[in-house]
Write an enzyme that holds these catalytic residues in place. Structure first.
Site, PDB file in Angstrom:
ATOM      1  N   HIS A   1      -5.909  -5.225  -7.406  1.00  0.00           N
ATOM      2  CA  HIS A   1      -4.837  -4.311  -7.793  1.00  0.00           C
ATOM      3  C   HIS A   1      -4.377  -4.656  -9.199  1.00  0.00           C
ATOM      4  CE1 HIS A   1      -0.970  -2.155  -7.689  1.00  0.00           C
ATOM      5  NE2 HIS A   1      -1.494  -1.454  -6.717  1.00  0.00           N
TER       6      HIS A   1
ATOM      7  N   ASP B   1      -5.206   0.891  -0.166  1.00  0.00           N
ATOM      8  CA  ASP B   1      -6.151   2.006  -0.166  1.00  0.00           C
ATOM      9  C   ASP B   1      -7.380   1.747   0.695  1.00  0.00           C
ATOM     10  OD1 ASP B   1      -4.622   3.486  -2.131  1.00  0.00           O
ATOM     11  OD2 ASP B   1      -5.292   1.968  -3.551  1.00  0.00           O
TER      12      ASP B   1
END
Length: 426
Positions: A303, A361
């Site tokens: 991320h 995700d």
């Protein structure tokens, strides 16, 4: 006495005040650097620049912490509801029972759209991407609700905030129904926020729609996990647009447009497509080697902000298992690929050294697909959930007495001044 740092340029020195937040890194105040030194700072992507002061969301990427008004995201996702989190983000505190009942009623009774608004959808092609519909429809809200766009009126700002939170599920569901050629389903006041949305998406006139508590709770939890995420690209877009005095319908439409970019809102779709590309557990070793050889990308891991683990990921993983078990998809090949890929990545030094841990995700795409949403709706759901974060950030900005219109500067590397040459002499 205020702490300060000293910036030395050539033979001159300049004092920079050091600002301290309630937590997180201290901040160098560079607001007077240009006026005093005739120098700009250079920070593409604003990765080291605090663009505003905020009390809404705090992220510690190294420690894997995400707080909304001080409350950890995992506690909110497990114990709260999306509408309660909406109240928290908007108003700063969790509501009392009476406050929540009033807030819930205000949202519920604003879910319907103006009757003429449905005709607006007919202007889009049937094969239009739902995000194209969302961007246009949200921007058009100001044409139907012009009675709440005076940004200098606190009551009108509140009404607009409630309208956006309330109407976004209705618009999103209509965007979905329109693209698949099914009739629109109107909201009902006796259903919860997430239950209403699922019904508007999946009910059809030919048969009764029955709510599923597991899917409703999963939808609510997904909304909570995506509600706000500090000063990301779309939130910064909303704030920058709002800094000019633009009304919230225009600003949220700008946020949706920014979210549509694949680097921002399309990550869960890319993660799902990666799992589909891998296909089966047996193909994982070859794919992982391909990632190491830079032939493939590992989507759903790592991320931009979280350098440890994404605190939303564990809740999303649990939610994925609950949904797949409820729907009888425990043997879903993609789930098996996801579980094995996660296991491999978490034990492989290559990924550990690069801090490539699963993010939200990785499991959200599998979950949404199992619930019946096509991939082109994933970013729409993201926008629906993030609306409360955007409007909370917009509201905070407008209530800041030091608000200024955004005006970033640049490092110019183009031609210096030159004279115009007529076309016959070039």
């Amino acid at each position: 006495m205020t702490d300060k740092a000293t910036l030395t340029i050539g033979d001159k020195s300049y004092d920079l005040p050091i600002l301290k937040g309630s937590t997180g890194p201290d901040v160098l105040d560079i607001r007077k650097v240009y006026a005093e030194s005739d120098h700009f700072t250079f920070d593409p992507g604003f990765t080291s620049t605090a663009s505003c002061e905020s009390k809404i969301t705090y992220i510690d990427g190294d420690a894997g912490i995400l707080l909304h008004r001080g409350y950890p995201i995992d506690q909110l996702a497990e114990k709260s509801s999306f509408l309660e989190v909406c109240h928290l983000l908007l108003n700063g505190e969790l509501p009392s029972a009476d406050e929540f009942a009033k807030f819930e009623k205000n949202i519920t009774y604003h879910t319907m759209l103006h009757a003429q608004f449905d005709a607006f959808f007919q202007g889009f092609r049937r094969d239009a991407h739902p995000m194209a519909v969302m961007t246009g429809a949200v921007g058009a809200l100001s044409a139907f609700y012009a009675d709440s766009i005076n940004v200098d009126d606190a009551r009108e700002r509140e009404i607009s905030a409630h309208r956006l939170i309330a109407k976004m599920p209705t618009i999103a569901a209509r965007a979905y129904k329109y693209t698949i050629g099914q009739p629109f389903v109107s909201p009902r006041n006796d259903l919860s926020y997430s239950e209403n949305f699922l019904r508007m998406c999946f009910a059809v006139p030919a048969e009764d729609w029955k709510p599923n508590p597991v899917l409703t709770r999963a939808m609510d939890r997904i909304f909570i996990l995506h509600a706000d995420h500090e000063q990301n690209a779309s939130t910064s877009t909303v704030r920058l647009a709002g800094s000019s005095g633009a009304h919230p319908f225009a600003c949220i439409a700008a946020g949706i447009a920014c979210l549509w970019g694949p680097s921002h809102g399309g990550a869960n779709q890319e993660a799902l497509e990666m799992l589909e590309t891998i296909g089966s557990v047996e193909n994982i070793p070859d794919y992982v080697q391909g990632v190491k050889d830079r032939k493939y990308k590992l989507m759903g891991f790592g991320h931009r902000v979280y350098k440890n683990f994404d605190p939303r990921a564990k809740v999303m993983q649990k939610t994925a298992h609950e949904v797949l078990a409820e729907l009888g998809h425990n043997n879903d090949p993609l789930l098996q690929v996801a579980q094995e890929l996660e296991k491999v990545a978490l034990s492989d030094p290559y990924f550990i050294d690069r801090k490539l841990y699963p993010n939200i995700d990785f499991y959200s795409g599998i979950t949404l697909r199992a619930m019946g949403f096509p991939t082109n709706m994933f970013t729409v759901l993201f926008a629906l959930a993030r609306t409360v974060g955007w409007i909370s950030q917009w509201k905070e900005m407008f209530e800041d007495p030091t608000r200024k219109i955004g005006r970033p500067r640049q490092l110019y590397t183009g031609p210096t001044q030159r004279d115009y040459v007529p076309v016959d002499k070039r």
